[in-house]
Enzyme design. Structure first.
Site, PDB file in Angstrom:
ATOM      1  N   LYS A   1     -20.553  17.520  10.753  1.00  0.00           N
ATOM      2  CA  LYS A   1     -19.405  17.703  11.621  1.00  0.00           C
ATOM      3  C   LYS A   1     -19.100  16.476  12.478  1.00  0.00           C
ATOM      4  CE  LYS A   1     -16.014  20.080  13.183  1.00  0.00           C
ATOM      5  NZ  LYS A   1     -14.859  20.318  12.291  1.00  0.00           N
TER       6      LYS A   1
ATOM      7  N   SER B   1       0.825  -1.202   0.000  1.00  0.00           N
ATOM      8  CA  SER B   1       0.000   0.000   0.000  1.00  0.00           C
ATOM      9  C   SER B   1       0.860   1.253   0.000  1.00  0.00           C
ATOM     10  CB  SER B   1      -0.956  -0.028   1.190  1.00  0.00           C
ATOM     11  OG  SER B   1      -2.032   0.829   0.956  1.00  0.00           O
TER      12      SER B   1
END
Length: 359
Positions: free
Chosen positions: A229, A177
Site C-alpha cells: 500500500k 509521447s
C-alpha cells in the site's frame, strides 16, 4: 429575439428598478435629522445619523437585499445558457474543424467534448486535431485516443447516414509521447520538418527522501492494510520486489502504447515498433522517413490537402472549435475550482505519476 435575450433583458430591467428604489431610499434618509458620521458605499456617499440605529439597520437590510438580487440575477442568466453558448465556432463557413490539444494531457473531458461537438456539426466534413503537447497521463490520453478512433472508424463516404468524420492530425512545435499517441489515432499525420515528436515510452518518477528525513530526525509510521500500500513512499527506499512490480506494470503500459500505434500504422512503419519505442526524440523529417508521420507540412497545407482529397465544395477555410470563455460570477467560481483541480493534479504528478511525458 431568443428566449435567452428576452430573459436577460427582463432581469436587467428588474435589477435596474431595484437599484433605483435603493438609491431613492438612501436619498430620503438624508433628511431624517442631524448627521455625525460619513459612511462611504460604492458609488454613493451617505450621511447617517449615528444615534438612529433603526435607520442604519434598515439601510443595511436594503443593501443586503440588493446584493442577494444581484446574485440571483447572475444565476438566472447562467441557467438560460445552452450548448450554443458553451462552444465557440470561429469562421462558421469552414467545413474542416480544428480542435487544439495544447500542453500536458491531464484530463480528457474538454477534448472529448470538442470532438463530439465537431462530430454532431453537420457543416463539418473533416476534423484536424492540432497537437502541441509533450505528453501526459496515460488514462486521459487513452480515453481521447479511443474517441478519435470511434469517430474516424464510423466515417463512410458511401453512407450518407453515417455519423463519423475523418480525423487527421497536425503536429505543432512538439507532439511527443502522449502527444504522438493521440496523433497515431488519426488516419493521417502532418508535421513540420522541425517538429519534435516520438518519445514513445512510459516513465514513472519516485523520490527517495529517507536520508533527508533521517538527517532531520523525522520518522513516519505508516498504518496500512495491504503489503504494497505504501509502495513508492518518499519516506523509505523501494525494495527489489516492489521495484520489480512497478517495472512489470510499466512494461504492460508500454505494450499498450506500441499496440495502439501498430493498430493504425503497422504497414507504414519502416522499422519494428519496439526499436522505435525506446523513448527517442525525432524531428518531423526523421519521423516521416521512419513512417511515424505521413506528410511534411503546416496546418494549412493539411487543410488544403483534405479539402482537395474529400472534394469539398466552396472555398477552403478552417473552423476552430473551442470552449467559449465566460466572465460571469458563477463561471469565475468554476474557473477557481478548475484551477484548484489543476494544482491538485500537479501535486499528484509529483508523488504518484504514471506518465507518458516526452522527456
Amino acid at each position: 429575439m431568443t428566449p435567452y435575450s428576452i430573459s436577460q433583458l427582463f432581469i436587467v430591467k428588474f435589477v435596474k428598478n431595484i437599484r433605483e428604489t435603493f438609491v431613492l431610499s438612501l436619498r430620503k434618509l438624508l433628511f431624517l435629522g442631524r448627521y455625525k458620521e460619513l459612511i462611504i458605499f460604492p458609488r454613493w456617499r451617505i450621511l447617517v445619523q449615528t444615534k438612529n440605529r433603526a435607520v442604519v439597520g434598515i439601510l443595511l437590510m436594503v443593501f443586503l437585499f440588493f446584493v442577494i438580487l444581484m446574485v440571483f440575477a447572475t444565476f438566472t442568466v447562467k441557467v438560460f445558457n445552452d450548448e450554443s453558448k458553451v462552444f465557440d465556432s470561429q469562421n462558421k463557413r469552414g467545413q474542416i474543424a480544428v480542435i487544439e490539444v495544447s500542453g500536458p494531457i491531464m484530463q480528457a473531458k474538454e477534448t472529448v467534448e470538442l470532438l463530439e461537438k465537431a462530430e454532431k456539426d453537420k457543416s463539418v466534413k473533416a476534423i484536424i486535431l492540432r497537437i502541441n503537447s509533450p505528453g501526459g497521463a496515460v488514462g486521459p490520453t487513452q480515453e481521447i485516443y479511443e474517441e478519435i478512433r470511434r469517430i474516424d472508424s464510423a466515417y463512410n463516404p458511401e453512407d450518407k447516414t453515417a455519423s463519423g468524420k475523418p480525423i487527421y492530425a497536425s503536429f505543432d512545435a512538439i507532439a511527443a509521447s502522449g502527444g504522438y499517441y493521440l496523433g497515431a489515432a488519426a488516419r493521417k499525420i502532418y508535421a513540420s520538418p522541425g517538429t519534435l515528436t516520438g518519445s514513445i515510452g512510459v516513465i514513472m518518477n519516485f523520490t527517495d527522501l529517507s536520508k533527508v528525513f533521517e538527517y532531520f530526525k523525522v520518522k513516519q509510521t505508516p498504518v496500512k492494510a495491504g503489503k504494497y500500500k505504501d509502495i513508492g513512499s518518499p519516506h523509505r527506499s523501494m525494495t527489489n520486489e516492489e521495484s520489480g512490480l512497478m517495472n512489470k506494470m510499466i512494461q504492460v503500459v508500454h505494450k499498450q502504447f506500441m499496440r495502439d500505434i501498430e493498430a493504425t500504422r503497422k504497414e507504414k512503419l519502416t522499422k519494428e515498433i519496439l526499436e522505435l519505442a525506446q523513448g527517442q526524440i525525432f524531428s518531423g523529417e526523421e519521423a516521416k522517413e521512419l513512417g511515424l508521420v505521413d506528410e511534411l507540412g503546416s496546418l494549412w497545407k493539411a487543410g488544403r490537402d483534405i479539402h482537395k482529397e474529400l472534394n469539398l465544395e466552396g472555398e477552403f477555410a478552417l473552423k476552430y472549435i473551442k470552449k467559449k470563455k465566460k466572465s460571469g460570477f458563477w463561471d469565475l467560481v468554476d474557473n477557481l475550482d478548475q484551477a484548484t483541480t489543476n494544482i491538485r493534479l500537479s501535486t499528484m504528478v509529483n508523488y504518484m505519476p504514471m506518465l507518458i511525458f516526452g522527456k
